[in-house]
Design a protein around this motif. Structure first.
Motif, PDB file in Angstrom:
ATOM      1  N   UNK A   1      30.765  17.360  43.860  1.00  0.00           N
ATOM      2  CA  UNK A   1      30.198  18.376  42.985  1.00  0.00           C
ATOM      3  C   UNK A   1      29.111  19.210  43.662  1.00  0.00           C
ATOM      4  N   UNK A   2      28.221  18.568  44.424  1.00  0.00           N
ATOM      5  CA  UNK A   2      27.149  19.342  45.058  1.00  0.00           C
ATOM      6  C   UNK A   2      27.745  20.323  46.071  1.00  0.00           C
ATOM      7  N   UNK A   3      28.728  19.854  46.850  1.00  0.00           N
ATOM      8  CA  UNK A   3      29.401  20.736  47.827  1.00  0.00           C
ATOM      9  C   UNK A   3      30.038  21.916  47.107  1.00  0.00           C
ATOM     10  N   UNK A   4      30.719  21.635  46.001  1.00  0.00           N
ATOM     11  CA  UNK A   4      31.420  22.678  45.261  1.00  0.00           C
ATOM     12  C   UNK A   4      30.430  23.697  44.686  1.00  0.00           C
ATOM     13  N   UNK A   5      29.289  23.197  44.176  1.00  0.00           N
ATOM     14  CA  UNK A   5      28.275  24.104  43.646  1.00  0.00           C
ATOM     15  C   UNK A   5      27.698  24.978  44.751  1.00  0.00           C
ATOM     16  N   UNK A   6      27.486  24.393  45.916  1.00  0.00           N
ATOM     17  CA  UNK A   6      26.974  25.170  47.041  1.00  0.00           C
ATOM     18  C   UNK A   6      27.972  26.245  47.454  1.00  0.00           C
ATOM     19  N   UNK A   7      29.257  25.902  47.453  1.00  0.00           N
ATOM     20  CA  UNK A   7      30.267  26.910  47.773  1.00  0.00           C
ATOM     21  C   UNK A   7      30.226  28.040  46.753  1.00  0.00           C
ATOM     22  N   UNK A   8      30.133  27.683  45.465  1.00  0.00           N
ATOM     23  CA  UNK A   8      30.121  28.700  44.408  1.00  0.00           C
ATOM     24  C   UNK A   8      28.961  29.667  44.589  1.00  0.00           C
ATOM     25  N   UNK A   9      27.845  29.180  45.090  1.00  0.00           N
ATOM     26  CA  UNK A   9      26.682  30.048  45.288  1.00  0.00           C
ATOM     27  C   UNK A   9      26.881  31.055  46.421  1.00  0.00           C
ATOM     28  N   UNK A  10      27.895  30.804  47.266  1.00  0.00           N
ATOM     29  CA  UNK A  10      28.153  31.767  48.355  1.00  0.00           C
ATOM     30  C   UNK A  10      28.993  32.949  47.891  1.00  0.00           C
ATOM     31  N   UNK A  11      29.540  32.891  46.676  1.00  0.00           N
ATOM     32  CA  UNK A  11      30.318  34.019  46.153  1.00  0.00           C
ATOM     33  C   UNK A  11      29.342  35.101  45.706  1.00  0.00           C
TER      34      UNK A  11
END
Length: 538
Positions: A312-322
């Motif tokens: 989840x933390x990795x996925x949230x970090x990815x989402x913040x790069x959009x």
């Protein structure tokens, strides 16, 4: 086998298909789709699926910005049926949204003709059944909106175009799944993952060329991670937003979401795995397809490319790069960044907490303690004809109540031209996916724990992207901003279909007391009437 769709061919074909023109930029296109049951061997066993024009998935609907779609949908199932156009804003026209809050379902052996415009939109979208659990049997497809020739795009025109509908799948029939939900059971873990309705398919391209992959999660419940062996993906568009063009090895795509990436075939000529696999699940289900270089003599080999090791933390970090591409336009000539959303003070803050509750001894999903039930009369019709007793606008509050869970046909009033801050608060241990019809919104913040006003300090008020569906991580919050500029009755729902079916949804009534065709189109002449609206003259 998936072959690249050549964009000039699409645009030319659309021009030829045009039957009549209102003005040069707004052609009309006419379709007739027939919905039937059929048998397909999907996960290795024959099962009943829903076909559109004998296709599973349904036909791809290709359009250009501002095209008008006139689509006659004939229902040959044994149950009432509707399609909804996921991400199409239906400007001033919630009459065509195709959900049970706006439309009477099409009875068996009957038809309804949708009439809507792809107004000021570009991007990758989908359609799917909004009735019962029909989506679990198919009836879904891609809806791609291409840019007008006079509007530039922020990348070189790709050499071709692939559509990939990825999603979880159940061997259990849609009627059995519905009965299970009705009895108070949650949707079970799926049996497999499909890519374009198959467990194995091939996409072919030429070495050295660049292709657009339009990826949409059309499943019922499960986040999927998407990746291509040996290739990076350049993200260029997310649900109508042109974004900063970062490179990714893999992308999390949550239920109901769509995105477009550019992939250059710059590797040695062989075949490569395309992979979609479940995320955040103890059991990992995987579907594979093949990226075939036209000059390849070598079949796929080697281990599948790995999914991210972190969750989840990795996925949230990815989402913040959009991030929004501020200098690029979307469907209109003005740059996306010319609308300074971060400088607007919200007129209202709404906090929405999802939960699982027992009501009358059965599982229901709630929003702020209220579980939505569909009435016999769509709230949109009841509102238009002033029919009492169908819905109330005080049953759901704008903050979590903490009280006992209840059921209601919940509609929340919003004034046209309000600017809303909406916070999705997820205190459950599972990821949520939320969708709003009729709009896109700025996803300005993700965070762990409980949202407080102090969290606004972390908002991205400069270049957050707009989209129509956002994820909310477990025991976390997501904040969005919405410019309420589209009058109508709009469904705000869980994109996870079992949760939507068991009540995790409601409607926003976006309204101006002065009735005007400037704000909203009139009721269609071919409107279907049901419930308390039967017999009313339109």
């Amino acid at each position: 086998m998936g072959k690249a769709v050549m964009l000039p061919w699409i645009l030319g074909a659309l021009a030829v298909l045009s039957v009549s023109l209102v003005k040069a930029e707004d052609p009309y296109f006419y379709y007739t789709w027939t919905v039937t049951y059929g048998t397909r061997s999907v996960l290795g066993i024959p099962q009943q699926v829903i076909l559109i024009n004998d296709q599973f998935p349904g036909p791809t609907l290709d359009a250009v910005t501002n095209n008008n779609i006139v689509l006659n949908l004939i229902n040959k199932l044994d149950q009432p049926f509707l399609l909804t156009w996921n991400g199409i804003k239906q400007r001033k026209n919630s009459w065509q949204d195709g959900v049970l809050g706006t439309n009477c379902p099409i009875p068996p052996n009957s038809n309804y003709t949708y009439k809507f415009q792809a107004k000021d939109q570009i991007g990758s979208y989908t359609y799917f059944p909004s009735t019962l659990l029909h989506k679990a049997a198919g009836g879904f497809g891609a809806l791609n909106i291409y840019h007008r020739s006079v509007i530039p795009i922020p990348y070189v025109e790709p050499d071709g175009d692939f559509t990939l509908l990825i999603g979880d799948w159940y061997k259990t029939s849609h009627k059995t799944l519905q009965q299970s939900l009705d009895s108070g059971m949650p949707l079970p873990f799926p049996d497999g993952v499909l890519i374009n309705g198959q467990t194995q398919t091939t996409f072919s391209g030429d070495q050295g060329k660049t292709y657009m992959f339009r990826i949409s999660n059309v499943g019922l419940s499960t986040t999927l991670n998407f990746r291509i062996q040996g290739h990076t993906m350049k993200l260029v568009e997310v649900e109508g937003s042109h974004v900063v063009q970062n490179l990714y090895d893999s992308l999390d795509v949550h239920v109901g979401q769509s995105l477009s990436v550019l992939v250059t075939l710059n590797q040695p000529p062989k075949d490569y795995y395309i992979v979609a696999s479940t995320r955040f699940s103890r059991t990992v289900l995987t579907a594979t397809a093949v990226l075939h270089y036209a000059n390849s003599q070598t079949p796929v080999s080697g281990p599948l490319p790995l999914a991210p090791a972190f969750h989840f933390h990795w996925s949230m970090q990815q989402a913040r790069t959009y991030r929004w591409n501020l200098t690029s336009n979307a469907a209109r000539p003005n740059p996306q960044g010319s609308f300074h959303y971060g400088k607007i003070t919200p007129t209202k803050t709404i906090v929405l907490a999802n939960s699982a509750s027992l009501i009358n001894g059965k599982l229901r999903y709630t929003v702020n303690g209220v579980s939505y039930v569909n009435p016999d009369t769509p709230p949109k019709l009841a509102d238009h004809f002033n029919i009492p007793g169908v819905f109330t606008m005080d049953s759901i509050q704008g903050l979590p109540s903490g009280g006992a869970a209840t059921v209601a046909t919940s509609v929340m009033p919003v004034s046209l031209h309000d600017f809303l801050e909406v916070v999705f608060q997820n205190n459950e241990n599972s990821l949520q996916s939320w969708h709003l019809d009729g709009y896109d919104f700025w996803v300005v913040g993700f965070g762990h724990g409980q949202w407080t006003p102090n969290k606004r300090k972390s908002y991205n008020l400069i270049d957050a992207l707009t989209r129509h569906t956002t994820q909310v991580y477990p025991n976390s919050w997501t904040a969005i901003l919405i410019s309420m500029d589209n009058q109508g009755m709009w469904n705000l729902r869980s994109a996870q279909w079992g949760r939507q079916y068991l009540g995790q949804q409601f409607y926003l009534r976006v309204f101006d007391p002065v009735r005007s065709l400037t704000n909203e189109y009139d009721i269609p002449s071919n409107v279907l009437l049901c419930g308390k609206a039967v017999g009313i003259r339109t």
